[in-house]
Scaffold this motif. Structure first.
Motif, PDB file in Angstrom:
ATOM      1  N   ALA A  15     -18.265  35.969  76.139  1.00 32.69           N
ATOM      2  CA  ALA A  15     -19.868  35.630  75.719  1.00 32.69           C
ATOM      3  C   ALA A  15     -20.430  33.571  75.941  1.00 32.69           C
ATOM      4  N   LEU A  16     -21.475  33.497  76.892  1.00 34.49           N
ATOM      5  CA  LEU A  16     -21.503  32.157  77.229  1.00 34.49           C
ATOM      6  C   LEU A  16     -22.881  31.830  76.308  1.00 34.49           C
ATOM      7  N   LEU A  17     -23.015  31.003  75.608  1.00 32.51           N
ATOM      8  CA  LEU A  17     -24.129  30.490  74.725  1.00 32.51           C
ATOM      9  C   LEU A  17     -24.585  28.756  75.316  1.00 32.51           C
TER      10      LEU A  17
ATOM     11  N   ASP B 214     -38.032  25.474  74.782  1.00 31.28           N
ATOM     12  CA  ASP B 214     -36.611  25.805  76.688  1.00 31.28           C
ATOM     13  C   ASP B 214     -35.814  27.001  75.047  1.00 31.28           C
ATOM     14  N   HIS B 215     -35.738  28.337  75.960  1.00 25.37           N
ATOM     15  CA  HIS B 215     -34.598  29.475  75.655  1.00 25.37           C
ATOM     16  C   HIS B 215     -33.651  28.924  75.491  1.00 25.37           C
ATOM     17  N   ASP B 216     -32.548  29.374  75.041  1.00 25.46           N
ATOM     18  CA  ASP B 216     -31.315  29.904  74.066  1.00 25.46           C
ATOM     19  C   ASP B 216     -30.951  30.453  76.084  1.00 25.46           C
ATOM     20  N   ARG B 217     -30.154  30.232  76.690  1.00 24.02           N
ATOM     21  CA  ARG B 217     -29.269  31.171  77.347  1.00 24.02           C
ATOM     22  C   ARG B 217     -28.106  31.655  77.735  1.00 24.02           C
TER      23      ARG B 217
END
Length: 67
Positions: A8-10, A18-21
């Motif tokens: 997984a990449l965060l 802003d939201h995390d992607r």
């Protein structure tokens, strides 16, 4: 940064609100787990990604192959 297919990449948001992607690494194009990575984002689109200091890899347990 080192990663494997399936990790997984965060990516943290840069500004207040802003939201995390989040994405899943589907291909590793660098040698020995290095970037760039082909990733699939939460909305389903895919892109080649060169992570910066705001990106983190979360190792996912490797599944054992069953014959």
């Amino acid at each position: 940064m080192r990663a494997h297919t399936g990790d997984a990449l965060l990516v943290r948001g840069h500004h207040v609100g802003d939201h995390d992607r989040q994405a899943v690494i589907i291909e590793v194009h660098g040698s020995d787990g290095a970037p760039p990575y082909l990733v699939r984002w939460e909305d389903g689109h895919e892109s080649v990604f060169f992570p910066s200091s705001d990106a983190f890899v979360e190792r996912m347990p490797q599944r054992e192959k069953t014959d």
